[in-house]
Design a protein around this motif. Sequence first.
Motif, PDB file in Angstrom:
ATOM      1  N   LEU A 239       0.835  -1.206   0.000  1.00 42.26           N
ATOM      2  CA  LEU A 239       0.000   0.000   0.000  1.00 42.26           C
ATOM      3  C   LEU A 239       0.866   1.250   0.000  1.00 42.26           C
ATOM      4  CD1 LEU A 239      -2.607   1.647   0.456  1.00 42.26           C
ATOM      5  CD2 LEU A 239      -2.369   1.139   2.908  1.00 42.26           C
ATOM      6  N   GLY A 240       1.875   1.291   0.866  1.00 46.34           N
ATOM      7  CA  GLY A 240       2.732   2.466   0.943  1.00 46.34           C
ATOM      8  C   GLY A 240       3.466   2.747  -0.360  1.00 46.34           C
ATOM      9  N   GLU A 241       4.032   1.702  -0.946  1.00 48.19           N
ATOM     10  CA  GLU A 241       4.770   1.884  -2.205  1.00 48.19           C
ATOM     11  C   GLU A 241       3.830   2.255  -3.344  1.00 48.19           C
ATOM     12  OE1 GLU A 241       7.991   1.873  -2.870  1.00 48.19           O
ATOM     13  OE2 GLU A 241       8.611   1.424  -0.815  1.00 48.19           O
ATOM     14  N   GLY A 242       2.652   1.628  -3.379  1.00 47.01           N
ATOM     15  CA  GLY A 242       1.702   1.932  -4.446  1.00 47.01           C
ATOM     16  C   GLY A 242       1.207   3.361  -4.384  1.00 47.01           C
ATOM     17  N   ALA A 243       0.866   3.820  -3.175  1.00 42.18           N
ATOM     18  CA  ALA A 243       0.375   5.180  -3.024  1.00 42.18           C
ATOM     19  C   ALA A 243       1.460   6.199  -3.351  1.00 42.18           C
ATOM     20  CB  ALA A 243      -0.140   5.389  -1.604  1.00 42.18           C
ATOM     21  N   GLN A 244       2.683   5.949  -2.887  1.00 41.06           N
ATOM     22  CA  GLN A 244       3.769   6.895  -3.137  1.00 41.06           C
ATOM     23  C   GLN A 244       4.082   7.001  -4.623  1.00 41.06           C
ATOM     24  OE1 GLN A 244       7.316   6.265  -0.783  1.00 41.06           O
ATOM     25  NE2 GLN A 244       8.601   7.370  -2.241  1.00 41.06           N
ATOM     26  N   ASP A 308      -0.696  -7.048  -5.826  1.00 46.19           N
ATOM     27  CA  ASP A 308      -1.074  -7.046  -7.242  1.00 46.19           C
ATOM     28  C   ASP A 308      -1.450  -5.639  -7.690  1.00 46.19           C
ATOM     29  OD1 ASP A 308      -1.863  -8.304  -9.789  1.00 46.19           O
ATOM     30  OD2 ASP A 308      -3.905  -7.815  -9.159  1.00 46.19           O
ATOM     31  N   HIS A 309      -2.236  -4.930  -6.885  1.00 43.79           N
ATOM     32  CA  HIS A 309      -2.597  -3.552  -7.223  1.00 43.79           C
ATOM     33  C   HIS A 309      -1.352  -2.663  -7.274  1.00 43.79           C
ATOM     34  CE1 HIS A 309      -6.728  -4.421  -7.301  1.00 43.79           C
ATOM     35  NE2 HIS A 309      -7.071  -4.125  -6.046  1.00 43.79           N
ATOM     36  N   ALA A 310      -0.426  -2.870  -6.344  1.00 45.52           N
ATOM     37  CA  ALA A 310       0.787  -2.047  -6.326  1.00 45.52           C
ATOM     38  C   ALA A 310       1.615  -2.270  -7.590  1.00 45.52           C
ATOM     39  CB  ALA A 310       1.616  -2.367  -5.087  1.00 45.52           C
ATOM     40  N   VAL A 311       1.697  -3.521  -8.028  1.00 39.98           N
ATOM     41  CA  VAL A 311       2.407  -3.816  -9.278  1.00 39.98           C
ATOM     42  C   VAL A 311       1.731  -3.096 -10.444  1.00 39.98           C
ATOM     43  CG1 VAL A 311       2.938  -5.649 -10.937  1.00 39.98           C
ATOM     44  CG2 VAL A 311       3.394  -6.007  -8.506  1.00 39.98           C
ATOM     45  N   GLN A 312       0.412  -3.145 -10.493  1.00 39.75           N
ATOM     46  CA  GLN A 312      -0.316  -2.483 -11.580  1.00 39.75           C
ATOM     47  C   GLN A 312      -0.102  -0.978 -11.558  1.00 39.75           C
ATOM     48  OE1 GLN A 312      -4.429  -3.793 -12.242  1.00 39.75           O
ATOM     49  NE2 GLN A 312      -4.032  -5.530 -10.892  1.00 39.75           N
ATOM     50  N   LEU A 313      -0.091  -0.393 -10.371  1.00 37.87           N
ATOM     51  CA  LEU A 313       0.136   1.046 -10.268  1.00 37.87           C
ATOM     52  C   LEU A 313       1.521   1.443 -10.774  1.00 37.87           C
ATOM     53  CD1 LEU A 313      -1.521   1.649  -6.792  1.00 37.87           C
ATOM     54  CD2 LEU A 313      -2.185   2.807  -8.909  1.00 37.87           C
ATOM     55  N   HIS A 314       2.475   0.533 -10.662  1.00 38.22           N
ATOM     56  CA  HIS A 314       3.834   0.807 -11.138  1.00 38.22           C
ATOM     57  C   HIS A 314       3.990   0.574 -12.639  1.00 38.22           C
ATOM     58  CE1 HIS A 314       4.965   0.974  -6.910  1.00 38.22           C
ATOM     59  NE2 HIS A 314       6.197   1.294  -7.247  1.00 38.22           N
ATOM     60  N   GLY A 315       2.968   0.026 -13.275  1.00 36.12           N
ATOM     61  CA  GLY A 315       3.082  -0.246 -14.702  1.00 36.12           C
ATOM     62  C   GLY A 315       4.182  -1.256 -14.981  1.00 36.12           C
ATOM     63  N   GLY A 316       4.916  -1.052 -16.057  1.00 38.77           N
ATOM     64  CA  GLY A 316       6.001  -1.966 -16.427  1.00 38.77           C
ATOM     65  C   GLY A 316       7.083  -2.043 -15.373  1.00 38.77           C
ATOM     66  N   TYR A 317       7.311  -0.950 -14.639  1.00 40.83           N
ATOM     67  CA  TYR A 317       8.331  -0.962 -13.595  1.00 40.83           C
ATOM     68  C   TYR A 317       7.996  -1.948 -12.468  1.00 40.83           C
ATOM     69  CZ  TYR A 317      10.540   3.197 -15.596  1.00 40.83           C
ATOM     70  OH  TYR A 317      11.195   4.083 -16.421  1.00 40.83           O
ATOM     71  N   GLY A 318       6.723  -2.266 -12.336  1.00 39.26           N
ATOM     72  CA  GLY A 318       6.330  -3.195 -11.292  1.00 39.26           C
ATOM     73  C   GLY A 318       6.863  -4.596 -11.502  1.00 39.26           C
ATOM     74  N   THR A 320       9.977  -5.198 -12.485  1.00 41.30           N
ATOM     75  CA  THR A 320      11.431  -5.150 -12.387  1.00 41.30           C
ATOM     76  C   THR A 320      11.845  -5.130 -10.921  1.00 41.30           C
ATOM     77  OG1 THR A 320      11.649  -2.725 -12.273  1.00 41.30           O
ATOM     78  CG2 THR A 320      11.396  -3.722 -14.474  1.00 41.30           C
ATOM     79  N   GLU A 321      13.111  -5.480 -10.674  1.00 41.43           N
ATOM     80  CA  GLU A 321      13.628  -5.449  -9.317  1.00 41.43           C
ATOM     81  C   GLU A 321      14.078  -4.053  -8.900  1.00 41.43           C
ATOM     82  OE1 GLU A 321      16.623  -8.484  -9.042  1.00 41.43           O
ATOM     83  OE2 GLU A 321      15.134 -10.078  -8.843  1.00 41.43           O
ATOM     84  N   GLU A 322      13.851  -3.077  -9.783  1.00 43.84           N
ATOM     85  CA  GLU A 322      14.179  -1.700  -9.443  1.00 43.84           C
ATOM     86  C   GLU A 322      13.278  -1.171  -8.330  1.00 43.84           C
ATOM     87  OE1 GLU A 322      14.511   2.670 -11.672  1.00 43.84           O
ATOM     88  OE2 GLU A 322      14.212   0.842 -12.853  1.00 43.84           O
ATOM     89  N   PHE A 323      12.074  -1.740  -8.248  1.00 34.12           N
ATOM     90  CA  PHE A 323      11.112  -1.349  -7.223  1.00 34.12           C
ATOM     91  C   PHE A 323      10.741  -2.584  -6.408  1.00 34.12           C
ATOM     92  CE2 PHE A 323      10.749   1.844 -10.498  1.00 34.12           C
ATOM     93  CZ  PHE A 323      10.597   3.032  -9.787  1.00 34.12           C
ATOM     94  N   PRO A 324      10.443  -2.409  -5.124  1.00 35.24           N
ATOM     95  CA  PRO A 324      10.232  -3.571  -4.259  1.00 35.24           C
ATOM     96  C   PRO A 324       8.881  -4.253  -4.415  1.00 35.24           C
ATOM     97  CG  PRO A 324       9.946  -1.564  -2.990  1.00 35.24           C
ATOM     98  CD  PRO A 324      10.435  -1.145  -4.355  1.00 35.24           C
TER      99      PRO A 324
END
Length: 357
Positions: A239-244, A308-318, A320-324
């Motif tokens: 939740l924190g990563e997705g919102a940020q 799953d929602h957090a990954v979707q919010l990150h798009g393609g970056y979700g 990759t290991e660049e984001f947790p």
Amino acid sequence: MLFERTEEQEMLTDTLTRFVVDAVKPNATGWSQSGELPQDALEGLRDLGLLGLEQPESLGGAGFGSVEWVQAVESLAAGDGGLALALVVHSVAASALAQNEEAFGSIVQSLAAGESYATMGWVDARANPLLAQVDGDGLVLNGSKEAVAIAQHAGWALVRTTLGDEAGLALVALDAGGVSLEAETHALGLRSAALCTLSCEGVRVARSAWLGADVLQAVQTDLDLGIAALAVGLGAAALGEGAQYGMERKQFGKPIAMFQANQFKLADMVTENDGARLLVLRAALSKSAREVDMARVFATDSALKAADHAVQLHGGYGFTEEFPVERFYRDAQFTTALFRTGDMLRSEIATKLLEEV
């Protein structure tokens, strides 16, 4: 039922939050990639007094209860799920042994002090279940357990087994003759816990190392409670990563978090995470097997949905290991099946419900 934190609980949470921010989050991706926790990560838990958090003061512990323990597990899981799992298996084993102070008191003291570590052997290998047999005045163990966490650091393993028709647990020293450890292939999630296969070939233990069905049931409940708390921490982190990220990433001149479809995702994430936390706190207070089952089912499912929602919010970056968030997703998926699957828990919940009809 109110869950207002005491001053001691607030201090514990604040201390853990600082530890996670300073020492866990900067290293979590590296631990996952390497597939192991360094010794100093476990020593960090020792220095914070977490390894004996629930153990009585007479055995060198802090004397806290299950509410403080689930809060500690949740806080650690928000940084790294594998480190939280290490605390879960160590604490559950120590609590089981503390039930027999005469036989295991010195071992519990060493576990509470961080002089040694303990793990749990719960999942039978598919073709080689671990069985115990009486041999003279002791027991002999043969078979294997899979998905054993932090075994490379541990001195003791509490393994689930059967002795004739009785299910129970046996305490095994991991340096005993006939004990071997084999690293498992790169797991989907909770990789830093360094899951391995523990095999016993003619391993002798004392008859006093056997713990019966009553302890087995309590251990199962504690493991489920620990995994539920771990899942709450993962959900909160997602939740924190997705919102940020949703506020940082802009499309059409405004943050993507401001689009209604994404706001619905975030609203579900925070609502379900709060609900899961309350279920876990209730279960920690009651230690009711049914309430623990319900807490684990809801917490693990909501954590996976949040990740799953957090990954979707990150798009393609979700992806990759660049984001947790990809790690949160993998770890959350593992919580739905580790030790017991969600469907096993649902069957137990329904059975208990129908008994009351």
